[in-house]
Design an enzyme around this catalytic site. Structure first.
Site, mmCIF file in Angstrom:
data_model
loop_
_atom_site.group_PDB
_atom_site.id
_atom_site.type_symbol
_atom_site.label_atom_id
_atom_site.label_comp_id
_atom_site.label_asym_id
_atom_site.label_seq_id
_atom_site.Cartn_x
_atom_site.Cartn_y
_atom_site.Cartn_z
ATOM 1 N N ARG A 1 0.800 -1.216 0.000
ATOM 2 C CA ARG A 1 0.000 0.000 0.000
ATOM 3 C C ARG A 1 0.836 1.271 0.000
ATOM 4 N NH1 ARG A 1 -2.823 -3.596 1.713
ATOM 5 N NH2 ARG A 1 -0.931 -4.106 2.792
ATOM 6 N N THR A 2 1.813 1.325 0.897
ATOM 7 C CA THR A 2 2.511 2.598 1.065
ATOM 8 C C THR A 2 3.244 2.966 -0.219
ATOM 9 O OG1 THR A 2 2.740 2.103 3.396
ATOM 10 C CG2 THR A 2 4.098 3.871 2.552
ATOM 11 N N LYS B 1 25.731 -4.118 -1.700
ATOM 12 C CA LYS B 1 27.201 -4.105 -1.823
ATOM 13 C C LYS B 1 27.834 -3.376 -0.641
ATOM 14 C CE LYS B 1 26.884 -3.548 -6.835
ATOM 15 N NZ LYS B 1 27.109 -2.559 -7.907
ATOM 16 N N ARG C 1 11.517 3.926 2.935
ATOM 17 C CA ARG C 1 11.185 2.986 4.016
ATOM 18 C C ARG C 1 12.428 2.164 4.329
ATOM 19 N NH1 ARG C 1 6.039 -0.958 4.464
ATOM 20 N NH2 ARG C 1 5.167 1.044 5.059
ATOM 21 N N HIS D 1 5.618 5.973 11.393
ATOM 22 C CA HIS D 1 5.032 5.825 10.051
ATOM 23 C C HIS D 1 4.055 6.988 9.835
ATOM 24 C CE1 HIS D 1 3.655 4.177 6.419
ATOM 25 N NE2 HIS D 1 3.308 2.954 6.789
HETATM 26 C C1 NCD Z 1 1.971 -0.942 8.135
HETATM 27 C C2 NCD Z 1 3.476 -0.786 8.212
HETATM 28 O O1 NCD Z 1 4.183 -1.002 7.235
HETATM 29 O O2 NCD Z 1 3.925 -0.410 9.281
HETATM 30 N N1 NCD Z 1 1.487 -1.107 6.850
HETATM 31 C C3 NCD Z 1 1.268 -0.010 6.082
HETATM 32 O O3 NCD Z 1 2.142 0.769 5.821
HETATM 33 N N2 NCD Z 1 0.014 0.195 5.681
HETATM 34 C C4 NCD Z 1 1.431 -1.930 9.078
HETATM 35 C C5 NCD Z 1 2.004 -3.316 9.098
HETATM 36 O O4 NCD Z 1 2.929 -3.657 8.346
HETATM 37 O O5 NCD Z 1 1.500 -4.089 9.889
#
Ligand code: NCD
Length: 309
Positions: free
Chosen positions: A51-52, A80, A101, A129
């Site tokens: 999703r993100t 590397k 991320r 997040h």
């Molecule tokens: C979450 C995350 O990555 O922290 N997911 C997301 O970004 N929608 C929640 C999760 O991974 O449980």
């Protein structure tokens, strides 16, 4: 130039503006279809995501911009031994804004020391997040028409769940919020969230180990996944695998206007037949994530002097 590393990097007025902009984008998408023509977003995902990452990419395309990036560290020079600082320094020559991320807490904080463009933290380990929180706030606003006067149940892995940490930090700044923290003792929120965030803000909270008794009080129930990848051993994870499962029976005593949320991905913590209950809003929440990321990209580019709108 501003970055978004955690929700507290934004003032309440700035959050209001981002939510208003997202709401306007929802009503008038055509108005924004070329706002980012010629701009590039880089998505640097050193940790898995559906999703993100895809909502960031969809957001940039819907603004008329383009996207470069990677979705696993193994396909990059990180494998590397390249440092995050070097990767970001290089990529900031190729893109106008970066969403990143990383499995290590604090990695985006290191990245901002070397970047030439705004950085958005799209999740750093078990820490924060913030863009999920913006999606959550937009969902509260659309479902409840308010960001104050809410009793919010947070359920599941509150220790490693970064979405929960950022959400608590954000909501502690609004009036008359009460948190019901539903988790086994071992997976309760970290001490720093209690001592440095909840208590200084005066926000009311209770910690409980079962959702049954508290269900009738909740305006929002925010379910989370047990974060398997952050446990030290498989045995430890297995103890909690089935700790909390929301099903239709458990919802019997809930308010008729409860909002059920989940940042997703779901494993087994919400029975799939709950999806048809009108109170289930987690798929809408994921869609809100795209709109709020459109608003955020526009806002950070504007603050960086790279965009006028
Ligand atoms: C979450 C995350 O990555 O922290 N997911 C997301 O970004 N929608 C929640 C999760 O991974 O449980």
């Amino acid at each position: 130039m501003r970055h978004l590393l955690d929700t507290t990097d934004l003032s309440l007025d700035e959050i209001d503006d981002i939510i208003s902009l997202a709401t306007d984008i929802i009503s008038n998408p055509k108005k924004y279809a070329h706002v980012c023509d010629g701009k590039k977003l880089a998505t640097l995902f050193f940790e898995p995501s559906t999703r993100t990452r895809l909502s960031f990419e969809a957001a940039m395309y819907e603004l008329g911009g383009n996207v470069i990036g990677f979705s696993e560290a193994s396909s990059t020079s990180a494998s590397k031994g390249e440092t995050v600082e070097d990767t970001v320094r290089i990529v900031s020559n190729y893109a106008d804004i970066i969403a990143m991320r990383h499995p290590l807490e604090g990695a985006p904080r290191v990245a901002v020391t070397k970047t030439l463009v705004p950085i958005i933290n799209a999740g750093d380990g078990g820490h924060a997040h913030p863009t999920q929180t913006l999606a959550d706030l937009l969902t509260f606003f659309r479902e409840k028409c308010r960001l104050d006067n809410l009793t919010i149940g947070l359920c599941g892995d509150l220790k490693f769940g970064r979405t929960v940490h950022s959400l608590i930090k954000a909501m502690c700044r609004y009036k008359n919020i009460k948190f019901v923290l539903i988790a086994p003792n071992e997976l309760q929120v970290p001490d720093y969230i209690i001592k440095d965030v909840l208590e200084p803000s005066g926000t009311k909270y209770v910690q409980v180990e079962s959702m049954d008794a508290v269900m009738p009080d909740l305006d929002v129930l925010y379910m989370t996944r047990i974060q398997r990848e952050r446990f030290f051993s498989a045995e430890e994870y297995l103890k909690y695998e089935n700790a909390f499962i929301l099903d239709l029976d458990k919802l019997e005593n809930a308010k008729s206007d409860l909002t059920i949320m989940h940042p997703l991905p779901r494993v087994n913590e919400i029975a799939t037949n709950v999806d048809d209950d009108p109170r289930a809003k987690y798929f809408e929440q994921a869609l809100n994530g795209k709109y709020v990321r459109m608003a955020l990209i526009m806002t950070l580019l504007k603050w960086g002097g790279q965009l006028e709108y």
